[in-house]
Design a protein around this motif. Structure first.
Motif, PDB file in Angstrom:
ATOM      1  N   ALA A 164       0.853  -1.061  -0.084  1.00  0.00           N
ATOM      2  CA  ALA A 164       0.003   0.243   0.055  1.00  0.00           C
ATOM      3  C   ALA A 164       0.735   1.190   0.159  1.00  0.00           C
ATOM      4  N   PRO A 165       1.576   1.506  -0.937  1.00  0.00           N
ATOM      5  CA  PRO A 165       2.531   2.470  -1.078  1.00  0.00           C
ATOM      6  C   PRO A 165       1.926   3.817  -1.011  1.00  0.00           C
ATOM      7  N   GLU A 166       0.558   4.069  -1.384  1.00  0.00           N
ATOM      8  CA  GLU A 166       0.098   5.277  -1.485  1.00  0.00           C
ATOM      9  C   GLU A 166      -0.904   5.553  -0.215  1.00  0.00           C
ATOM     10  N   LYS A 167      -0.549   4.827   1.028  1.00  0.00           N
ATOM     11  CA  LYS A 167      -0.988   4.781   2.246  1.00  0.00           C
ATOM     12  C   LYS A 167      -1.438   6.145   2.716  1.00  0.00           C
ATOM     13  N   LYS A 168      -2.359   6.735   3.301  1.00  0.00           N
ATOM     14  CA  LYS A 168      -2.515   7.953   3.797  1.00  0.00           C
ATOM     15  C   LYS A 168      -2.154   7.946   5.190  1.00  0.00           C
ATOM     16  N   GLY A 169      -1.775   9.165   5.604  1.00  0.00           N
ATOM     17  CA  GLY A 169      -1.003   9.140   6.947  1.00  0.00           C
ATOM     18  C   GLY A 169       0.277   8.612   7.307  1.00  0.00           C
ATOM     19  N   SER A 170       0.449   8.579   8.384  1.00  0.00           N
ATOM     20  CA  SER A 170       2.072   8.340   8.849  1.00  0.00           C
ATOM     21  C   SER A 170       2.068   7.282  10.030  1.00  0.00           C
ATOM     22  N   TRP A 171       3.075   6.677  10.059  1.00  0.00           N
ATOM     23  CA  TRP A 171       3.082   6.068  11.384  1.00  0.00           C
ATOM     24  C   TRP A 171       2.983   6.764  12.634  1.00  0.00           C
ATOM     25  N   ASP A 172       3.486   7.806  12.642  1.00  0.00           N
ATOM     26  CA  ASP A 172       3.414   9.007  13.845  1.00  0.00           C
ATOM     27  C   ASP A 172       1.916   9.326  14.103  1.00  0.00           C
ATOM     28  N   ASP A 173       1.144   9.242  13.310  1.00  0.00           N
ATOM     29  CA  ASP A 173      -0.424   9.470  13.605  1.00  0.00           C
ATOM     30  C   ASP A 173      -0.775   8.163  14.545  1.00  0.00           C
ATOM     31  N   VAL A 174      -0.445   6.987  14.094  1.00  0.00           N
ATOM     32  CA  VAL A 174      -0.701   5.839  14.990  1.00  0.00           C
ATOM     33  C   VAL A 174      -0.290   5.964  16.188  1.00  0.00           C
ATOM     34  N   MET A 175       0.942   6.144  16.508  1.00  0.00           N
ATOM     35  CA  MET A 175       1.525   6.400  17.814  1.00  0.00           C
ATOM     36  C   MET A 175       0.877   7.074  19.000  1.00  0.00           C
ATOM     37  N   TRP A 176       0.619   8.612  18.217  1.00  0.00           N
ATOM     38  CA  TRP A 176      -0.111   9.367  18.913  1.00  0.00           C
ATOM     39  C   TRP A 176      -1.310   8.986  19.330  1.00  0.00           C
ATOM     40  N   SER A 177      -2.099   8.472  18.483  1.00  0.00           N
ATOM     41  CA  SER A 177      -3.326   7.896  18.960  1.00  0.00           C
ATOM     42  C   SER A 177      -3.392   6.894  20.041  1.00  0.00           C
ATOM     43  N   LEU A 178      -2.326   6.300  20.081  1.00  0.00           N
ATOM     44  CA  LEU A 178      -2.226   5.039  21.006  1.00  0.00           C
ATOM     45  C   LEU A 178      -2.013   5.773  22.316  1.00  0.00           C
ATOM     46  N   LEU A 179      -1.152   7.001  22.143  1.00  0.00           N
ATOM     47  CA  LEU A 179      -0.549   7.465  23.578  1.00  0.00           C
ATOM     48  C   LEU A 179      -1.581   8.811  24.042  1.00  0.00           C
ATOM     49  N   LEU A 180      -2.336   9.377  23.472  1.00  0.00           N
ATOM     50  CA  LEU A 180      -3.098  10.664  23.757  1.00  0.00           C
ATOM     51  C   LEU A 180      -4.116  10.180  24.620  1.00  0.00           C
ATOM     52  N   PRO A 181      -4.751   9.354  24.482  1.00  0.00           N
ATOM     53  CA  PRO A 181      -5.734   8.826  25.810  1.00  0.00           C
ATOM     54  C   PRO A 181      -5.007   8.825  27.186  1.00  0.00           C
ATOM     55  N   ASN A 182      -3.817   8.506  27.179  1.00  0.00           N
ATOM     56  CA  ASN A 182      -3.019   8.307  28.350  1.00  0.00           C
ATOM     57  C   ASN A 182      -2.445   9.654  28.733  1.00  0.00           C
ATOM     58  N   PHE A 183      -2.552  10.685  27.898  1.00  0.00           N
ATOM     59  CA  PHE A 183      -2.081  11.991  28.605  1.00  0.00           C
ATOM     60  C   PHE A 183      -3.058  12.644  29.607  1.00  0.00           C
ATOM     61  N   THR A 184      -2.211  13.457  30.543  1.00  0.00           N
ATOM     62  CA  THR A 184      -3.130  14.413  31.510  1.00  0.00           C
ATOM     63  C   THR A 184      -3.322  15.681  30.597  1.00  0.00           C
ATOM     64  N   LYS A 185      -4.226  16.460  31.327  1.00  0.00           N
ATOM     65  CA  LYS A 185      -4.355  17.763  30.553  1.00  0.00           C
ATOM     66  C   LYS A 185      -3.202  18.471  30.376  1.00  0.00           C
ATOM     67  N   LYS A 186      -2.254  18.373  31.180  1.00  0.00           N
ATOM     68  CA  LYS A 186      -0.775  18.989  31.169  1.00  0.00           C
ATOM     69  C   LYS A 186       0.091  18.534  29.937  1.00  0.00           C
ATOM     70  N   GLY A 187      -0.306  17.209  29.743  1.00  0.00           N
ATOM     71  CA  GLY A 187       0.567  16.673  28.731  1.00  0.00           C
ATOM     72  C   GLY A 187      -0.078  17.031  27.313  1.00  0.00           C
ATOM     73  N   LYS A 188      -1.523  16.865  27.350  1.00  0.00           N
ATOM     74  CA  LYS A 188      -2.225  17.374  26.122  1.00  0.00           C
ATOM     75  C   LYS A 188      -2.017  18.572  25.777  1.00  0.00           C
ATOM     76  N   ASP A 189      -1.902  19.431  26.710  1.00  0.00           N
ATOM     77  CA  ASP A 189      -1.683  21.114  26.223  1.00  0.00           C
ATOM     78  C   ASP A 189      -0.320  21.253  25.784  1.00  0.00           C
ATOM     79  N   ALA A 190       0.858  20.506  26.340  1.00  0.00           N
ATOM     80  CA  ALA A 190       2.216  20.394  25.915  1.00  0.00           C
ATOM     81  C   ALA A 190       2.360  19.907  24.411  1.00  0.00           C
ATOM     82  N   PHE A 191       1.407  18.874  24.207  1.00  0.00           N
ATOM     83  CA  PHE A 191       1.444  18.167  22.777  1.00  0.00           C
ATOM     84  C   PHE A 191       0.801  19.388  21.885  1.00  0.00           C
TER      85      PHE A 191
END
Length: 217
Positions: A164-191
């Motif tokens: 799937a060479p034309e796949k949209k998005g990047s691996w970074d998007d997947v990583m942040w999606s896994l991590l963001l639910p575990n951020f505090t408000k401070k962490g989300k604001d920093a992001f």
């Protein structure tokens, strides 16, 4: 570059192009510009040449990790995985050939890379909790499982690009999606301060958009 280094570089190039099973040592010698006898002085068979290539890969991975993990930040995991992806590009035959996966030294090195990657991520999680950017672990093992999910996703992302060479998005998007639910408000604001709210809201297809696509279809 020494003769030995030239052989390793040529072998890696040929194996990437043709696979590990196809090229002979004679072909490697020809491509290197030396005699078959000269090559076998350094590597008596392809298995030994493979081990040398894998050792080189491990060394480059470790060197890249030293730079990537030098300063604690949200980008540590991202930079750490980029090192893996760069290695997968440079030594692609190792990650696509089932015959290679069965080699004991290859298995050992890949297990080391996996262990090192998860250790880096867990250390970053621990640091992020200490400075208040991530929530405490909700249940024992939850963060370790997230780290394993990040590793598996990162490892196979390179493979998925081949079909799937034309796949949209990047691996970074997947990583942040896994991590963001575990951020505090401070962490989300920093992001948001670092990457922007637009990026936060564009990590992939939303459930709402997905449902709309199904209705339209």
């Amino acid at each position: 570059m020494t003769t030995k280094e030239k052989i390793i570089e040529t072998g890696r190039t040929l194996f990437n192009e043709l696979g590990f099973g196809s090229p002979t040592l004679y072909q490697v010698a020809q491509a290197t510009g030396i005699s078959r006898g000269n090559l076998t002085y350094y590597f008596k068979d392809k298995e030994i040449l493979l081990e040398a290539i894998v050792e080189e890969m491990w060394y480059k991975y470790k060197q890249g990790q030293v730079v990537a993990t030098q300063f604690p930040s949200w980008n540590v995991i991202k930079k750490s995985i980029k090192v893996l992806h760069d290695i997968q590009e440079e030594y692609s035959f190792i990650f696509f050939d089932k015959q290679i996966f069965g080699h004991a030294r290859v298995q050992d090195i890949l297990q080391r890379i996996e262990s090192d990657s998860i250790k880096t991520q867990m250390s970053m999680f621990s640091f992020s909790i200490q400075i208040g950017n991530m929530k405490k672990e909700p249940t024992p093992g939850a963060y370790h499982n997230i780290c394993k999910s990040i590793w598996v996703t990162a490892f196979y992302w390179h493979v998925s690009k081949t079909y799937a060479p034309e796949k949209k998005g990047s691996w970074d998007d997947v990583m942040w999606s896994l991590l963001l639910p575990n951020f505090t408000k401070k962490g989300k604001d920093a992001f948001i301060d670092k990457f922007g709210e637009t990026y936060l809201n564009s990590l992939g297809t939303s459930l709402k958009d997905f449902e709309k696509e199904q209705i339209d279809f």
